[in-house]
Enzyme design. Structure first.
Site, PDB file in Angstrom:
ATOM      1  N   CYS A  95       5.319  -6.128   1.622  1.00 36.21           N
ATOM      2  CA  CYS A  95       5.680  -4.708   1.630  1.00 36.21           C
ATOM      3  C   CYS A  95       4.971  -3.975   2.773  1.00 36.21           C
ATOM      4  O   CYS A  95       5.269  -4.223   3.927  1.00 36.21           O
ATOM      5  CB  CYS A  95       5.380  -4.100   0.262  1.00 36.21           C
ATOM      6  N   TYR A  96       4.001  -3.101   2.489  1.00 38.46           N
ATOM      7  CA  TYR A  96       3.282  -2.433   3.579  1.00 38.46           C
ATOM      8  C   TYR A  96       2.711  -3.471   4.551  1.00 38.46           C
ATOM      9  O   TYR A  96       2.710  -3.267   5.763  1.00 38.46           O
ATOM     10  CB  TYR A  96       2.148  -1.579   3.011  1.00 38.46           C
ATOM     11  N   GLY A 125       0.843  -1.192   0.000  1.00 35.10           N
ATOM     12  CA  GLY A 125       0.000   0.000   0.000  1.00 35.10           C
ATOM     13  C   GLY A 125       0.871   1.233   0.000  1.00 35.10           C
ATOM     14  O   GLY A 125       2.063   1.152   0.318  1.00 35.10           O
ATOM     15  N   SER A 183     -23.155  -9.306 -26.673  1.00 29.15           N
ATOM     16  CA  SER A 183     -22.618  -8.071 -27.242  1.00 29.15           C
ATOM     17  C   SER A 183     -21.610  -8.332 -28.346  1.00 29.15           C
ATOM     18  O   SER A 183     -21.210  -7.419 -29.048  1.00 29.15           O
ATOM     19  CB  SER A 183     -21.934  -7.277 -26.137  1.00 29.15           C
ATOM     20  N   GLY A 184     -21.185  -9.567 -28.473  1.00 28.37           N
ATOM     21  CA  GLY A 184     -20.110  -9.845 -29.437  1.00 28.37           C
ATOM     22  C   GLY A 184     -18.786 -10.004 -28.711  1.00 28.37           C
ATOM     23  O   GLY A 184     -17.810 -10.491 -29.275  1.00 28.37           O
ATOM     24  N   GLY A 185     -18.730  -9.591 -27.445  1.00 25.02           N
ATOM     25  CA  GLY A 185     -17.502  -9.719 -26.662  1.00 25.02           C
ATOM     26  C   GLY A 185     -17.394 -11.080 -25.984  1.00 25.02           C
ATOM     27  O   GLY A 185     -18.330 -11.882 -26.035  1.00 25.02           O
ATOM     28  N   VAL A 186     -16.253 -11.295 -25.334  1.00 26.95           N
ATOM     29  CA  VAL A 186     -15.981 -12.585 -24.700  1.00 26.95           C
ATOM     30  C   VAL A 186     -16.925 -12.829 -23.512  1.00 26.95           C
ATOM     31  O   VAL A 186     -17.502 -13.906 -23.372  1.00 26.95           O
ATOM     32  CB  VAL A 186     -14.526 -12.614 -24.147  1.00 26.95           C
ATOM     33  N   ASP A 187     -17.073 -11.820 -22.654  1.00 27.90           N
ATOM     34  CA  ASP A 187     -17.758 -12.032 -21.378  1.00 27.90           C
ATOM     35  C   ASP A 187     -19.204 -12.480 -21.549  1.00 27.90           C
ATOM     36  O   ASP A 187     -19.633 -13.453 -20.939  1.00 27.90           O
ATOM     37  CB  ASP A 187     -17.733 -10.755 -20.526  1.00 27.90           C
ATOM     38  N   SER A 188     -19.950 -11.757 -22.386  1.00 28.18           N
ATOM     39  CA  SER A 188     -21.359 -12.120 -22.505  1.00 28.18           C
ATOM     40  C   SER A 188     -21.507 -13.476 -23.187  1.00 28.18           C
ATOM     41  O   SER A 188     -22.391 -14.260 -22.838  1.00 28.18           O
ATOM     42  CB  SER A 188     -22.145 -11.036 -23.248  1.00 28.18           C
ATOM     43  N   HIS A 234       8.058  -7.663  -3.811  1.00 26.86           N
ATOM     44  CA  HIS A 234       6.746  -8.038  -4.366  1.00 26.86           C
ATOM     45  C   HIS A 234       6.813  -9.381  -5.109  1.00 26.86           C
ATOM     46  O   HIS A 234       7.175  -9.421  -6.272  1.00 26.86           O
ATOM     47  CB  HIS A 234       6.251  -6.942  -5.316  1.00 26.86           C
ATOM     48  N   GLU A 264       4.416 -11.015  -6.225  1.00 24.29           N
ATOM     49  CA  GLU A 264       3.307 -11.157  -7.182  1.00 24.29           C
ATOM     50  C   GLU A 264       3.623 -10.615  -8.571  1.00 24.29           C
ATOM     51  O   GLU A 264       2.884 -10.883  -9.511  1.00 24.29           O
ATOM     52  CB  GLU A 264       2.052 -10.464  -6.616  1.00 24.29           C
ATOM     53  N   LYS A 298     -10.613 -11.703 -16.059  1.00 32.04           N
ATOM     54  CA  LYS A 298     -10.741 -11.856 -17.515  1.00 32.04           C
ATOM     55  C   LYS A 298     -10.035 -13.107 -18.044  1.00 32.04           C
ATOM     56  O   LYS A 298     -10.593 -13.846 -18.851  1.00 32.04           O
ATOM     57  CB  LYS A 298     -10.153 -10.612 -18.187  1.00 32.04           C
TER      58      LYS A 298
END
Ligand code: XMP
Length: 514
Positions: free
Chosen positions: A84-85, A57, A225-230, A171, A173, A370
């Site tokens: 870290c923090y 942080g 919608s044409g996108g991946v998620d929907s 870090h 990560e 995602k």
């Protein structure tokens, strides 16, 4: 309802890397969630994590109002790793001390491991790590020992094995700490004794059961919608309830070339789903006529979408639920960051619709990042063409046609954009790039074609790399690829006689031009 038998809790102290921590844990096949640092001990007890990670942080632990944590967290018997923090806070809360520093240590460092066990098991004597901190732990709390140091710092990591509390100043990560994954896995598997059991297969099993139990024999409507998620959300819900899912695909007239047809064909053919495709392009373009302000374009498209969707969903008898492809970054309650989608998704704000139609919302992807949605799509048997698709904004080509949007300009941009993507795919770059597209500029320039002078449009090509859309760097496309894109657009797209390449990064520019 929380159906995960094993899970890690990431407490967020405002680091820009908090989401990365959660993702690294999930990559190790352990389910993790991010929550604000101040949720309180009762929340942690009820959450029942097997591992707690305190993020980094921007604050100093002695600052007035600095994020704090109750010492009781360390008495719950749950192993804690502070980054870290997070490590500085452990030191402060458990009776050590932290030195306030005016200078940041930022960048790579060589870690010398003093105690090659615990989180450092199997790592060898040294490790390259990424530092990004101002303050540092000066005095260890009682019961702790130094487990790693560096040339610059006598205390880079600490642990109290008996309490199973660990701290690292660097870090683990980030990718700049190559052995970071191993450190996180050591913590999860060796220290916390967790099992790598959270996979997309297990996710499909539990979430289809959950969807079935929620929906029962009712009908669900889902906007594609044409996108991946929907698309992934729809296929998952379809797996659970079959023909009771009704999808509506609104063609708003500002989609890419062939996009609506492709997605519709795949979902219909390979998955036998009910899809209603509505060609509403004339309606959208009429409302967009003469509009040049980007935010107004967004509002118009968002508003019109709700109208069209409302009408179509109204035609489906007995529908009780609305399925949406909301992702985890949109729902994380966070200290410092807000996913870009918090504001950009406003165009799909169907809240009013839910109320009016008395629909209940189901969001089967709300626990996923995602990249996990893509993995889920693959596990569900969806083609790469859909799951590996680059992000595309809801307002579509309307915010890539600078100035007023007309059918003619949409057609010109669609062709230029299709060529851009075709050449990028041919060069094997599509999956390595976050977003690549063409933009149509509101200026004309002089050119010469054969013996004739032309006075035509300019297309700009944009290709960027990014992790989450928040920051982005322009892609150094090979000159040969740029050349093919430019030559083909100028030769094949009527109305464009000049192509330029956008070499701006975000910030200070944005990915889209509007
Ligand atoms: P900017 O242009 O803000 O874009 O750097 C960041 C990311 O968000 C996408 N974007 C949108 N997506 N509706 C969307 O669904 C929008 O209004 C919108 N505006 C930007 C953009 O494509 C990029 O991925």
């Amino acid at each position: 309802m929380n159906i995960h038998s094993q899970k890690a809790l990431v407490l967020d102290f405002g680091s820009q890397y908090t989401q990365l921590i959660a993702r690294r844990i999930r990559e190790a096949k352990v389910y993790s969630e991010i929550h604000p640092f101040n949720k309180g001990v009762d929340f942690i007890k009820a959450f029942k994590p097997q591992a707690i990670i305190l993020s980094g942080g921007p604050s100093s632990v002695y600052d007035k109002g600095a994020p704090h944590i109750d010492a009781e967290v360390f008495r719950l018997g749950i192993p804690v790793l502070g980054i870290c923090y997070g490590m500085q806070l452990i030191a402060k809360v458990l009776g050590g001390s932290v030195e306030k520093s005016k200078h940041r240590e930022y960048g790579p460092a060589e870690l010398i491991i003093d105690s090659p066990s615990g989180i450092f098991g199997g790592l060898g004597r040294t490790a390259k790590v990424w530092m990004s901190h101002g303050d540092r732990v000066e005095k260890l709390p009682r019961g702790f020992e130094v487990t790693a140091h560096s040339e610059n710092s006598k205390l880079c990591a600490m642990s109290d094995e008996s309490r199973r509390v660990y701290g690292v100043q660097f870090h683990p990560e980030v990718v700049h700490t190559p052995k970071g994954r191993k450190i996180i896995q050591n913590f999860l598997f060796n220290v916390c004794r967790m099992k790598p059991s959270w996979t997309m297969k297990s996710f499909i099993e539990t979430s289809t059961q959950e969807i079935k139990a929620t929906v029962e024999n009712n009908k669900v409507v889902c906007g594609i919608s044409g996108g991946v998620d929907s698309a992934v959300a729809a296929v998952l819900v379809h797996r659970a309830i079959g023909a009771n899912l009704n999808c509506v695909f609104v063609d708003n007239g500002v989609l890419r070339k062939g996009e609506a047809a492709k997605v519709e064909a795949t979902l219909k053919k390979s998955f036998s789903m009910n899809i209603r495709r509505v060609d509403a392009s004339a309606r959208f373009l009429k409302r967009l006529k003469g509009v040049t302000d980007p935010e107004r374009k967004r509002k118009i498209i968002g508003g019109e979408f709700v109208h069209v969707f409302d009408e179509e969903a109204g035609k489906i008898k007995g529908v009780k639920f609305l399925a949406q492809g909301t992702l985890y970054p949109d729902v994380i309650e966070s200290v410092s960051f807000k996913g870009p989608s918090a504001t950009i998704k406003s165009h799909h704000n169907v809240g009013g619709l839910l109320k009016k139609m008395r629909l209940k919302l189901i969001e089967p992807l709300r626990e996923l990042f995602k990249d996990e949605v893509r993995a889920l799509g693959r596990e569900l048997g969806m083609p790469e063409e859909i799951v590996a698709r680059q992000p595309f904004p809801g307002p579509g080509l309307a915010i890539r046609i600078i100035g007023a949007v007309t059918k003619e300009r949409c057609d010109v941009l669609r062709e230029a954009d299709a060529i851009t993507l075709e050449e990028i795919k041919k060069a094997g770059l599509y999956n390595k790039i976050w977003q690549s597209f063409a933009v149509l500029l509101p200026i004309k320039t002089v050119g010469v074609m054969g013996d004739e002078r032309t006075y035509e449009n300019v297309a700009a090509i944009r290709a960027v790399n990014s992790v989450d859309g928040m920051t982005a760097d322009w892609v150094r496309l090979p000159y040969e690829v740029m050349e093919r894109i430019s030559t083909r657009i100028i030769n094949e797209v009527r109305g464009v006689n000049r192509v330029v390449y956008d070499i701006s990064s975000k910030p200070p520019s944005t990915i889209e031009w509007e």
